[in-house]
Design an enzyme around this catalytic site. Structure first.
Site, PDB file in Angstrom:
ATOM      1  N   TYR A   1      -0.963   5.806  -3.439  1.00  0.00           N
ATOM      2  CA  TYR A   1      -1.031   5.309  -2.057  1.00  0.00           C
ATOM      3  C   TYR A   1      -0.798   6.452  -1.077  1.00  0.00           C
ATOM      4  O   TYR A   1      -1.556   6.633  -0.116  1.00  0.00           O
ATOM      5  CB  TYR A   1       0.002   4.200  -1.843  1.00  0.00           C
ATOM      6  CG  TYR A   1       0.100   3.728  -0.413  1.00  0.00           C
ATOM      7  CD1 TYR A   1      -0.917   2.959   0.154  1.00  0.00           C
ATOM      8  CD2 TYR A   1       1.208   4.040   0.371  1.00  0.00           C
ATOM      9  CE1 TYR A   1      -0.833   2.528   1.467  1.00  0.00           C
ATOM     10  CE2 TYR A   1       1.300   3.602   1.685  1.00  0.00           C
ATOM     11  CZ  TYR A   1       0.282   2.845   2.225  1.00  0.00           C
ATOM     12  OH  TYR A   1       0.364   2.427   3.531  1.00  0.00           O
ATOM     13  N   GLY A   2       0.238   7.247  -1.310  1.00  0.00           N
ATOM     14  CA  GLY A   2       0.490   8.393  -0.442  1.00  0.00           C
ATOM     15  C   GLY A   2      -0.646   9.394  -0.467  1.00  0.00           C
ATOM     16  O   GLY A   2      -1.023   9.956   0.563  1.00  0.00           O
TER      17      GLY A   2
ATOM     18  N   ASP B   1     -15.146  -7.158   2.742  1.00  0.00           N
ATOM     19  CA  ASP B   1     -14.413  -6.228   1.902  1.00  0.00           C
ATOM     20  C   ASP B   1     -14.966  -4.839   2.216  1.00  0.00           C
ATOM     21  O   ASP B   1     -16.114  -4.529   1.878  1.00  0.00           O
ATOM     22  CB  ASP B   1     -14.603  -6.568   0.421  1.00  0.00           C
ATOM     23  CG  ASP B   1     -13.779  -5.672  -0.497  1.00  0.00           C
ATOM     24  OD1 ASP B   1     -13.490  -4.519  -0.110  1.00  0.00           O
ATOM     25  OD2 ASP B   1     -13.429  -6.120  -1.607  1.00  0.00           O
TER      26      ASP B   1
END
Length: 239
Positions: A143-144, A54
């Site tokens: 996210y952007g 991770d």
């Protein structure tokens, strides 16, 4: 001569296609993912080395270093995705903060931590390629924002690595079919809109992105760094 390639988040989609490409070229590929199943399947298919990791956790990255060779020629920071698709739908402020931070962790901080962890092992003449997104320019909430931050952070990274002849670039895909990105939540109407926005009249494929990654990792791209290469069929244009 075979190179050592590290592809993060390579169990599915774009990362899987990238790992397959480099393995087919005879390179020694290390592929990571949080789920052992997909990366072990890829390893059995291609001969790549599967490592569970991770990339948002420093301890995981320190364990990853123990399994990697002393020299890494190409790092492909592909791990990430829009975690909002997995959110519980709660709209209170604490949930909003949690989900926003999760996208920053998954898409920006993971790349920064991974690059920092392997920096001393990056070979002279090597390459770092991040997988960004059209969302950095067209917007998609947190996210952007994370992908925009990735592209901006990469500018300073290119300056840091340039003295060692290591390049650092971003490949920013548009809509790519045949991935798990949308978690089967993309409606037919929305898919039609995404395809209609392109000049080519089709969705992208993972192999379209592979071509851009392979080029930026090749000797032909040794004087290209600090850049964003868009792979979106003309859905977002630059000049």
């Amino acid at each position: 001569m075979a190179r050592t390639i590290l592809v993060t988040g390579g169990g599915t989609g774009i990362g899987r296609a990238v790992a397959r490409h480099f393995a087919a070229q005879g390179d020694k590929v290390f592929v990571t993912g949080r789920r052992p199943g997909p990366i072990e399947e890829l390893a059995a298919e291609t001969g790549a080395n599967a490592l569970v990791c991770d990339h948002t956790h420093p301890d995981d990255l320190l364990r990853l270093l123990d399994a990697l060779p002393e020299r890494v020629d190409v790092l492909v920071n592909n791990a990430g995705g829009n975690v909002v698709f997995d959110a519980d739908g709660k709209a209170d402020l604490a949930s909003y903060a949690r989900d926003f931070r999760a996208n920053l962790e998954a898409n920006l901080i993971s790349a920064a931590l991974t690059t920092r962890a392997v920096t001393d092992r990056l070979a002279e003449g090597g390459a770092v390629v991040h997988i960004g997104s059209i969302a950095a320019d067209q917007g998609a909430g947190s996210y952007g924002a994370a992908k925009a931050g990735l592209a901006t952070w990469n500018i300073s990274l290119a300056g840091e690595l340039g003295a060692r002849s290591v390049t650092a670039n971003v490949v920013a895909p548009g809509y790519i079919a045949d991935t798990e990105f949308f978690r089967d939540k993309l409606t037919g109407e929305r898919r039609g809109q995404l395809v209609a926005a392109t000049a080519t009249g089709r969705p992208g494929t993972p192999d379209d992105v592979v071509g851009a990654v392979a080029f930026l990792a090749s000797p032909a791209a040794r004087h290209i760094t600090g850049q964003v290469l868009h792979v979106n069929g003309g859905a977002h244009t630059t000049r």
